[in-house]
Design an enzyme around this catalytic site. Sequence first.
Site, PDB file in Angstrom:
ATOM      1  N   GLU A 122     -26.224 -35.934  61.548  1.00 38.03           N
ATOM      2  CA  GLU A 122     -27.141 -36.149  60.407  1.00 38.03           C
ATOM      3  C   GLU A 122     -26.548 -35.550  59.152  1.00 38.03           C
ATOM      4  OE1 GLU A 122     -30.361 -33.646  61.603  1.00 38.03           O
ATOM      5  OE2 GLU A 122     -30.835 -34.853  63.362  1.00 38.03           O
ATOM      6  N   LYS A 124     -26.308 -33.117  56.182  1.00 42.91           N
ATOM      7  CA  LYS A 124     -26.888 -31.807  55.922  1.00 42.91           C
ATOM      8  C   LYS A 124     -27.358 -31.807  54.479  1.00 42.91           C
ATOM      9  CE  LYS A 124     -26.251 -26.872  56.340  1.00 42.91           C
ATOM     10  NZ  LYS A 124     -26.797 -26.534  55.014  1.00 42.91           N
ATOM     11  N   ASP A 126     -28.859 -30.874  51.031  1.00 39.66           N
ATOM     12  CA  ASP A 126     -28.813 -29.661  50.232  1.00 39.66           C
ATOM     13  C   ASP A 126     -30.193 -29.448  49.632  1.00 39.66           C
ATOM     14  OD1 ASP A 126     -27.678 -27.451  49.266  1.00 39.66           O
ATOM     15  OD2 ASP A 126     -26.467 -28.427  47.734  1.00 39.66           O
ATOM     16  N   TYR A 232     -36.781 -35.046  53.878  1.00 34.21           N
ATOM     17  CA  TYR A 232     -36.244 -35.694  55.068  1.00 34.21           C
ATOM     18  C   TYR A 232     -36.503 -34.767  56.235  1.00 34.21           C
ATOM     19  CZ  TYR A 232     -34.093 -39.273  52.258  1.00 34.21           C
ATOM     20  OH  TYR A 232     -33.905 -40.327  51.424  1.00 34.21           O
ATOM     21  N   LYS A 323     -19.292 -28.326  57.197  1.00 34.05           N
ATOM     22  CA  LYS A 323     -19.455 -28.359  55.744  1.00 34.05           C
ATOM     23  C   LYS A 323     -18.388 -29.212  55.062  1.00 34.05           C
ATOM     24  CE  LYS A 323     -22.210 -25.686  53.937  1.00 34.05           C
ATOM     25  NZ  LYS A 323     -22.310 -24.253  53.890  1.00 34.05           N
ATOM     26  N   CYS A 417      -9.649 -31.730  11.604  1.00 29.04           N
ATOM     27  CA  CYS A 417      -9.179 -32.373  12.834  1.00 29.04           C
ATOM     28  C   CYS A 417      -7.913 -31.669  13.339  1.00 29.04           C
ATOM     29  CB  CYS A 417      -8.895 -33.850  12.567  1.00 29.04           C
ATOM     30  SG  CYS A 417      -8.098 -34.669  13.964  1.00 29.04           S
ATOM     31  N   CYS A 420      -4.975 -34.506  12.818  1.00 29.62           N
ATOM     32  CA  CYS A 420      -4.523 -35.038  11.530  1.00 29.62           C
ATOM     33  C   CYS A 420      -5.003 -34.210  10.347  1.00 29.62           C
ATOM     34  CB  CYS A 420      -4.979 -36.486  11.373  1.00 29.62           C
ATOM     35  SG  CYS A 420      -6.759 -36.621  11.072  1.00 29.62           S
ATOM     36  N   CYS A 435     -13.793 -36.631  13.617  1.00 29.96           N
ATOM     37  CA  CYS A 435     -12.702 -36.582  12.647  1.00 29.96           C
ATOM     38  C   CYS A 435     -12.930 -37.730  11.680  1.00 29.96           C
ATOM     39  CB  CYS A 435     -11.375 -36.749  13.386  1.00 29.96           C
ATOM     40  SG  CYS A 435     -10.037 -37.347  12.337  1.00 29.96           S
ATOM     41  N   CYS A 441      -5.686 -41.085  11.577  1.00 30.95           N
ATOM     42  CA  CYS A 441      -5.518 -40.041  12.584  1.00 30.95           C
ATOM     43  C   CYS A 441      -4.730 -40.588  13.777  1.00 30.95           C
ATOM     44  CB  CYS A 441      -6.886 -39.532  13.055  1.00 30.95           C
ATOM     45  SG  CYS A 441      -6.760 -38.319  14.382  1.00 30.95           S
TER      46      CYS A 441
HETATM   47  S1  IVH Z   1     -31.352 -28.229  61.697  1.00 28.72           S
HETATM   48  C1  IVH Z   1     -31.923 -25.397  64.677  1.00 28.72           C
HETATM   49  N1  IVH Z   1     -30.674 -30.346  60.355  1.00 28.72           N
HETATM   50  O1  IVH Z   1     -29.615 -26.240  56.674  1.00 28.72           O
HETATM   51  C2  IVH Z   1     -31.320 -26.011  63.503  1.00 28.72           C
HETATM   52  N2  IVH Z   1     -30.858 -28.285  59.209  1.00 28.72           N
HETATM   53  O2  IVH Z   1     -28.596 -23.543  57.807  1.00 28.72           O
HETATM   54  C3  IVH Z   1     -32.080 -25.768  62.283  1.00 28.72           C
HETATM   55  N3  IVH Z   1     -30.446 -28.457  56.816  1.00 28.72           N
HETATM   56  O3  IVH Z   1     -31.898 -24.487  55.266  1.00 28.72           O
HETATM   57  C4  IVH Z   1     -31.758 -26.623  61.178  1.00 28.72           C
HETATM   58  N4  IVH Z   1     -30.026 -30.603  56.777  1.00 28.72           N
HETATM   59  O4  IVH Z   1     -32.806 -26.841  55.660  1.00 28.72           O
HETATM   60  C5  IVH Z   1     -30.918 -29.024  60.299  1.00 28.72           C
HETATM   61  N5  IVH Z   1     -30.098 -32.319  59.272  1.00 28.72           N
HETATM   62  C6  IVH Z   1     -30.346 -31.001  59.239  1.00 28.72           C
HETATM   63  C7  IVH Z   1     -30.295 -30.264  58.046  1.00 28.72           C
HETATM   64  C8  IVH Z   1     -30.557 -28.901  58.078  1.00 28.72           C
HETATM   65  C9  IVH Z   1     -30.119 -29.500  56.050  1.00 28.72           C
HETATM   66  C10 IVH Z   1     -30.610 -27.093  56.272  1.00 28.72           C
HETATM   67  C11 IVH Z   1     -31.885 -26.449  56.608  1.00 28.72           C
HETATM   68  C12 IVH Z   1     -31.564 -24.977  56.514  1.00 28.72           C
HETATM   69  C13 IVH Z   1     -30.093 -24.930  56.666  1.00 28.72           C
HETATM   70  C14 IVH Z   1     -29.752 -24.257  57.952  1.00 28.72           C
END
Ligand code: IVH
Length: 494
Positions: A122, A124, A126, A232, A323, A417, A420, A435, A441
Amino acid sequence: MTTRQHSSPIPDQARKRIEELREQINYHNYLYYALDTPEIPDAEYDRLLRELQELEQQYPELITPDSPARRVGATPLEAFSEVRHELPMLSLNNAFSDQEVFDFDRRVRERLGVEHVEYHAEPKLDGLAISLLYEQGQLVRGATRGDGSRGEDVTRNVRTISAIPLKLDGSGFPASMEVRGGACMTKEGFRQLNSAQEHRGLKSFANPRNAAAGSLRQQDPGITAQRPLTIYCYGIGAVKGGNLPDRHSAIMQKLRDWGLRISPKAQQVEGAQGCLDYYRIMAAERNQLPYEIDGIVYKVDKIAWQEQLGQLSRAPRWALAHKFPAQEEITRLLDVEWQVGRTGALTPVARLKPVSVGGVMVSNATLHNQDEIERKDIRIGDTIVVRRAGDVMPEVVSVVESRRPPGAPRPQLPDRCPVCDSEVVRLPGEKVARCSGGLYCPAQRREAIKHFASRRAMDIEGLGDKRVEQLGKKNLIHNVADLYYLRQEQLETL
Ligand code: IVH
């Protein structure tokens, strides 16, 4: 990592550095968790924390119970009431390389005694981790993660987010179920929010995640309601009075059937190689996604296997956050130079102490215009945050004010400038200074020729920006007409 012999004395230097690091980390924790206005990028924060952890490991006598290396996350802000998470909201172990993903998969297989594992991969997100408690299908509570065991009760705010159903659809859901997910803001929503904030003379946010966190932790839910927040869902917590499927992927499908939002990008993959293939695809798509992601999370798909693997300290053994390379780093602003564009517009360009951002050396970044320099209060000599995303020019995002050297001067818009020496003018209502030299120029002339030759204009084959620069440097062209007098011999000398 080395462990020290206990007999030798602790150097004063180590003692001092540990204190320094704790003070800095506490300060950045406060900015990040309490005020939602971090000053430094995550990569820099991680370095400080890692240095402290390593020193504490080396000199265990210096560990104190209140050391910031001993705790994660924030304790609840006093303004909200506290929520105890029935099952702790865990964090994730991080990986930064392919090898670490192979190692993770090997450890998982060895512990389970199996040859092959399916993962759910999935994005991750932010964002900000939140927990939603549904009882008899009704949303009864929303909470932040806090320190993992205790979070803040943000029910009234969560109820204003339209992507979060107040009541689940369909049937078959457990009597009580905690859904976990990430609250976030789209990049577009973030841009609009920041320009509205500026317009009203209010503070702007450093990034979508902080904007999401700041929006969710408002005392007045009316403000949260106006913010472009979404969610999400990516997991579940405590479940009572009912059963859920035996695979994570199937649980996610159920959540979707019940009206909860889950990532459309999530996918089941086979083994470590499947994880890495998915990672590459998402890394390439990352900048096109409407929201920010900072990596991929791999989870063992079979719930029985998750339970068998369990957790070690605060992170599950069955999940891994892989990451992406950092997009933000800090470095020093050495100087500001002004570039003259086709229409004479002067653009400030930051000359930086070279720094590697996500594996690419960056020594120049745009500062956009004079107003941006003033708004961000950028001074020469400052430590700044630089961001490189996709193929666009890196930009200076913000200043680390606490690291400003005394007497750091403000960059000055030149009166004349730099190319020039014509007068620089800024018409009322215009964002940019220009300018006034026009085609007198050389910089404007050169940019005009580039534009003339470009795809959007005459589309002259073989005459790109580089070639125009070369021709100009050799004094072979001074204006557009000169292009038509160029002879083959002249071109051959390039
Ligand atoms: S699972 C047991 N799935 O990452 C696992 N976390 O370091 C618990 N996060 O602040 C988290 N996307 O909000 C999981 N697809 C995802 C995620 C996710 C982002 C974030 C979560 C938390 C941090 C964990």
